[in-house]
Design a protein around this motif. Structure first.
Motif, PDB file in Angstrom:
ATOM      1  N   LEU A  18      62.780  12.530  26.526  1.00 39.75           N
ATOM      2  CA  LEU A  18      61.624  12.381  26.913  1.00 39.75           C
ATOM      3  C   LEU A  18      60.954  10.899  26.527  1.00 39.75           C
ATOM      4  N   THR A  19      61.682  10.413  25.519  1.00 38.92           N
ATOM      5  CA  THR A  19      61.306   8.993  25.248  1.00 38.92           C
ATOM      6  C   THR A  19      61.554   7.929  26.188  1.00 38.92           C
ATOM      7  N   LEU A  20      62.885   8.119  26.697  1.00 40.70           N
ATOM      8  CA  LEU A  20      63.497   7.423  27.719  1.00 40.70           C
ATOM      9  C   LEU A  20      62.842   7.487  28.863  1.00 40.70           C
ATOM     10  N   PHE A  21      62.546   8.721  29.254  1.00 43.17           N
ATOM     11  CA  PHE A  21      61.539   9.019  30.494  1.00 43.17           C
ATOM     12  C   PHE A  21      60.315   8.327  30.510  1.00 43.17           C
ATOM     13  N   ILE A  22      59.662   8.118  29.239  1.00 39.70           N
ATOM     14  CA  ILE A  22      58.421   7.473  29.101  1.00 39.70           C
ATOM     15  C   ILE A  22      58.422   6.057  29.222  1.00 39.70           C
ATOM     16  N   VAL A  23      59.471   5.583  28.578  1.00 40.93           N
ATOM     17  CA  VAL A  23      59.589   4.187  28.795  1.00 40.93           C
ATOM     18  C   VAL A  23      60.083   3.636  30.078  1.00 40.93           C
ATOM     19  N   PHE A  24      60.793   4.207  30.592  1.00 43.67           N
ATOM     20  CA  PHE A  24      61.154   3.843  31.962  1.00 43.67           C
ATOM     21  C   PHE A  24      59.940   3.953  32.819  1.00 43.67           C
ATOM     22  N   GLN A  25      59.221   4.871  32.946  1.00 46.37           N
ATOM     23  CA  GLN A  25      57.981   5.096  33.626  1.00 46.37           C
ATOM     24  C   GLN A  25      57.056   3.944  33.208  1.00 46.37           C
ATOM     25  N   LEU A  26      57.054   3.640  31.931  1.00 43.40           N
ATOM     26  CA  LEU A  26      56.029   2.601  31.842  1.00 43.40           C
ATOM     27  C   LEU A  26      56.475   1.304  32.305  1.00 43.40           C
ATOM     28  N   LYS A  27      57.614   1.012  32.147  1.00 43.98           N
ATOM     29  CA  LYS A  27      58.579  -0.356  32.837  1.00 43.98           C
ATOM     30  C   LYS A  27      58.134  -0.411  34.289  1.00 43.98           C
ATOM     31  N   ILE A  28      58.548   0.915  35.042  1.00 39.83           N
ATOM     32  CA  ILE A  28      58.439   0.685  36.445  1.00 39.83           C
ATOM     33  C   ILE A  28      56.815   0.487  36.921  1.00 39.83           C
ATOM     34  N   SER A  29      56.030   1.234  36.137  1.00 37.86           N
ATOM     35  CA  SER A  29      54.722   1.122  36.489  1.00 37.86           C
ATOM     36  C   SER A  29      54.056  -0.513  36.545  1.00 37.86           C
TER      37      SER A  29
END
Length: 66
Positions: A18-29
């Motif tokens: 979950l943390t990795l998913f959130i971090v990658f979403q923030l980076k991609i956004s």
């Protein structure tokens, strides 16, 4: 010898995903993606080289007169 307690591993793995998913979403956004990419016509200029202006013949070593 004490046994290894694995009861919390599932919660740790799930929270890590979950943390990795959130971090990658923030980076991609934070990246800007073009909505409608247009093709740019590139004008290619032909360069004249010295060997294109004259006729040359390549001789193979076996085809030379003996």
């Amino acid at each position: 010898m004490p046994q290894l307690d694995t009861s919390t591993w599932l919660m740790m793995i799930m929270s890590m995903f979950l943390t990795l998913f959130i971090v990658f979403q923030l980076k991609i956004s934070k990246h800007y993606f073009y909505h409608n990419p247009q093709l740019i016509a590139i004008k290619l200029s032909k360069q004249n080289t010295p060997w294109e202006t004259k006729w040359t013949k390549t001789y193979l070593p076996l085809s030379l007169p003996q």
